[in-house]
Design a protein around this motif. Structure first.
Motif, short mmCIF file in Angstrom:
data_model
loop_
_atom_site.label_atom_id
_atom_site.label_comp_id
_atom_site.label_asym_id
_atom_site.label_seq_id
_atom_site.Cartn_x
_atom_site.Cartn_y
_atom_site.Cartn_z
N TYR A 49 158.66 78.06 -111.47
CA TYR A 49 158.05 77.31 -110.56
C TYR A 49 158.48 77.33 -109.23
O TYR A 49 157.51 77.05 -108.28
N GLY A 116 149.38 69.99 -107.45
CA GLY A 116 149.72 71.12 -108.49
C GLY A 116 150.89 70.74 -109.50
O GLY A 116 150.97 71.13 -110.58
N LEU A 119 149.46 68.61 -112.10
CA LEU A 119 148.75 69.55 -113.02
C LEU A 119 149.51 70.33 -114.24
O LEU A 119 149.24 70.33 -115.23
N LEU A 120 150.70 70.70 -113.48
CA LEU A 120 151.49 71.67 -114.50
C LEU A 120 152.29 70.78 -115.56
O LEU A 120 152.28 71.19 -116.66
N ILE A 144 145.45 75.80 -110.05
CA ILE A 144 146.52 75.15 -109.51
C ILE A 144 146.31 75.05 -107.84
O ILE A 144 145.99 75.86 -107.18
#
Length: 226
Positions: A49, A116, A119-120, A144
């Motif tokens: 990440y 982002g 979303l992850l 993303i």
């Protein structure tokens, strides 16, 4: 194979092999952008990440050193995982980006990083290894916020050492650096110049050479003198 080189990028004389040029580049670029940002890259959720965050920051038209400093500031502020990034306030993200000197794009980037991360978390449980299992991970990266084709290239260039199915990943910017150094503009031929473990660092160094002509000149001079 012999590369003819002077100390001038793109001009040639006799002397240095492609391998010597590659080694001279690695000798001068010992740390990738990710390493400079304090990322110890492994195939685990947090460093993957963090590498994605760095890719978002490097995608903007801003100095790479500023992007690296901003990434470090975010991580130092505790935003090292999607959960921590999503839980941070928009202002906390702006403040960290500003501390790293990333002021021109701080507000927009703060929003993208927050969206982002959310979303992850929703799609992959915050674990980019699940994105790797997608039928087309590169295409999935483009969903993303903040990751376009350039950001996807940056991310995959960095993670090829732990996602070896992408190696050798020598993107367009790295190939620009190879041309500046008089090296083959072919990922397969470039990857053959260094041990497999060094391919990510070579790709990163080629990007440095594309962006920094004095560095390229220094590399060619050193390779010719070797």
């Amino acid at each position: 194979m012999t590369t003819k080189t002077t100390g001038k990028a793109g001009k040639k004389t006799t002397g240095a092999t492609d391998e010597a040029v590659a080694r001279a580049l690695l000798d001068r670029q010992r740390r990738t952008y990710a390493a400079q940002a304090g990322i110890r890259l492994r195939n685990t959720p947090a460093p993957l990440y963090q590498t994605l965050v760095l890719a978002v920051l490097l995608s903007a038209p801003i100095r790479s050193g500023t992007a690296v400093a901003a990434a470090r500031a975010l991580f130092d502020a505790g935003m090292r995982t999607p959960r921590a990034m999503a839980d941070a306030s928009w202002q906390q993200r702006v403040d960290a980006l500003g501390e790293g000197g990333y002021r021109r794009y701080d507000e927009r980037t703060s929003t993208m990083l927050g969206k982002g991360a959310e979303l992850l978390l929703e799609r992959y449980g915050g674990d980019l290894r699940r994105l790797r299992e997608e039928p087309d991970p590169k295409k999935a990266l483009l969903d993303i916020p903040g990751i376009g084709p350039t950001g996807a290239d940056i991310f995959l260039r960095d993670v090829q050492g732990v996602w070896p199915e992408y190696a050798p990943y020598i993107d367009r910017k790295a190939l620009d650096g190879a041309r500046r150094l008089g090296l083959p503009a072919s990922p397969d031929r470039l990857s053959g110049l260094v041990p497999a473990r060094e391919i990510p660092r070579l790709a990163d160094g080629l990007v440095h050479a594309a962006l920094d002509k004095p560095l390229a000149d220094e590399v060619l001079t050193a390779a010719g003198a070797a």
